[in-house]
Design a protein around this motif. Sequence first.
Motif, PDB file in Angstrom:
ATOM      1  N   ALA A   1      -3.490  15.760 -27.101  1.00  0.00           N
ATOM      2  CA  ALA A   1      -3.732  14.380 -27.510  1.00  0.00           C
ATOM      3  C   ALA A   1      -3.209  13.446 -26.433  1.00  0.00           C
ATOM      4  O   ALA A   1      -2.287  13.777 -25.689  1.00  0.00           O
TER       5      ALA A   1
ATOM      6  N   ALA B   1      -8.367   8.109 -24.597  1.00  0.00           N
ATOM      7  CA  ALA B   1      -7.211   8.130 -25.500  1.00  0.00           C
ATOM      8  C   ALA B   1      -7.620   8.446 -26.936  1.00  0.00           C
ATOM      9  O   ALA B   1      -8.653   7.958 -27.420  1.00  0.00           O
ATOM     10  N   ASP B   2      -6.809   9.244 -27.603  1.00  0.00           N
ATOM     11  CA  ASP B   2      -7.016   9.514 -29.023  1.00  0.00           C
ATOM     12  C   ASP B   2      -6.472   8.359 -29.855  1.00  0.00           C
ATOM     13  O   ASP B   2      -6.871   8.157 -30.991  1.00  0.00           O
ATOM     14  N   LEU B   3      -5.547   7.615 -29.244  1.00  0.00           N
ATOM     15  CA  LEU B   3      -4.955   6.480 -29.938  1.00  0.00           C
ATOM     16  C   LEU B   3      -4.614   5.390 -28.943  1.00  0.00           C
ATOM     17  O   LEU B   3      -4.021   5.652 -27.896  1.00  0.00           O
TER      18      LEU B   3
ATOM     19  N   GLN C   1       1.688  15.280 -33.392  1.00  0.00           N
ATOM     20  CA  GLN C   1       0.794  15.940 -32.434  1.00  0.00           C
ATOM     21  C   GLN C   1       1.290  17.318 -32.008  1.00  0.00           C
ATOM     22  O   GLN C   1       0.516  18.111 -31.466  1.00  0.00           O
TER      23      GLN C   1
ATOM     24  N   GLY D   1      -2.152   9.248 -25.875  1.00  0.00           N
ATOM     25  CA  GLY D   1      -1.917   7.974 -26.535  1.00  0.00           C
ATOM     26  C   GLY D   1      -1.538   6.886 -25.555  1.00  0.00           C
ATOM     27  O   GLY D   1      -0.884   7.147 -24.535  1.00  0.00           O
TER      28      GLY D   1
ATOM     29  N   TRP E   1       0.042   2.841 -25.656  1.00  0.00           N
ATOM     30  CA  TRP E   1       0.582   1.742 -26.440  1.00  0.00           C
ATOM     31  C   TRP E   1       0.946   0.594 -25.496  1.00  0.00           C
ATOM     32  O   TRP E   1       1.548   0.821 -24.437  1.00  0.00           O
TER      33      TRP E   1
ATOM     34  N   TRP F   1       4.409   9.941 -33.761  1.00  0.00           N
ATOM     35  CA  TRP F   1       3.219  10.445 -33.060  1.00  0.00           C
ATOM     36  C   TRP F   1       3.537  11.763 -32.356  1.00  0.00           C
ATOM     37  O   TRP F   1       2.789  12.735 -32.454  1.00  0.00           O
TER      38      TRP F   1
END
Length: 413
Positions: free
Chosen positions: A84, A105-107, A129, A86, A88, A125
């Motif tokens: 995964a 990105a998965d998030l 994951q 991510g 931010w 997270w």
Amino acid sequence: MSRAEAVRAVNALGERWVEQADLRRGTVLMPAGVWPLLGLLAPAGSTAVQGELAQALGVPVAAAAERARDLLGLLRDVPAVRSALGVWADDRLRLRPDWLASVPADLVGRLSGDTERDKKLLDAWASEQTDGAIDEMPIELNPASRLVLASALTLRTDWIRPFQDSGGFGGNHTDDWGRPVRYLTGATRLLDRAALLETPAGPVTEFQVLGYGDITVHLLLGEPGADPGGVLAAGIGSLSQRYRRTTADRLPVGTAGPGLTIEMLRRYEPADLLTVGVPQFTVAAEHDLLACKDLFGLTTLSTPSETEDRLPGLQVGGLPLFVNGARQKATATFGARGFRASSVTALGGVAVGAAVSRPPFLQRHVSVEFGRPFGFLAVHRLSRLVLAAGWVTEPDAAVDPWGVAPDESEGDW
């Protein structure tokens, strides 16, 4: 072909990393968790940052992001792997749409600026994951944190044929652990699972354990006193057939290599036999990537500047950014029934000018015995991508044979 290029680049970084890592107390590292983060940041860097990252990555900056996406695609196609990515950012950082669109990105989340609240978000997270194997993000946040880019990588494979858990038995009287350890034992008629590598680090005995999901774990044992980093690097180099590899069915009788003995024995069965004894182990480590800035191409990227943004292709306006945290947390377990490894790698970006806090692996009878510190590599069989690499110095302690039920499973790997 592009995936093959990415695999070669990741393995090359892993080879250099194990040569520089401190392996004295055992460790595990996962280069496939680091490489894509650097590859995705490279096109956004300043000229100096791009030059350093290109050298570290082993590919031109123009191809770095694409190779990173190829690698992430490969990881998602491996049955035994979960990965995964991510991103931010806080409201004070306006990410360029073109850069964000290039990141698979998965998030994509937001940082609130509340350090405690954001830490809980990122830790949750990381734990989710990795199925709880890594319970927190490896980097520290502070009020000046503007960006976090993180990857999570989890490998889970069960052996095609499990080992027998002998508890405290299975090793010989010449092992060097200094204490009773928990040995796993097994036998197979496939002598080519063991081999001798001729490498710059000296002779290295290799034993391969096959798992489901296209994963093979390579166990590596050098001569007493051999450099651990050299042994691991030799194992990675052998994946590209750089060193001579002679399988146990072609080696002479006698002590053929480190921990590797070949003899002719009379048996009731008309088949050759290979037996192995290896300690069960769990290793965990945390790596500060900024302690090896040149290796990872982070020298300029982690140097603050009030006049030059280190990542101009990442944001629209705003205060100059630099990376103030780059770390990986990883863990690996080798047991009777399988192998597990997880890592979370994170890079943190901070704006210059804000308050920054300091970051707080006759029939021929082949016997292989891992009776002293050894290395391991978890490898994707089809692509030869190294997913995890590590060194074992403190295997699991022996257990009371009267207190643990024996493992009844048998068979070849």
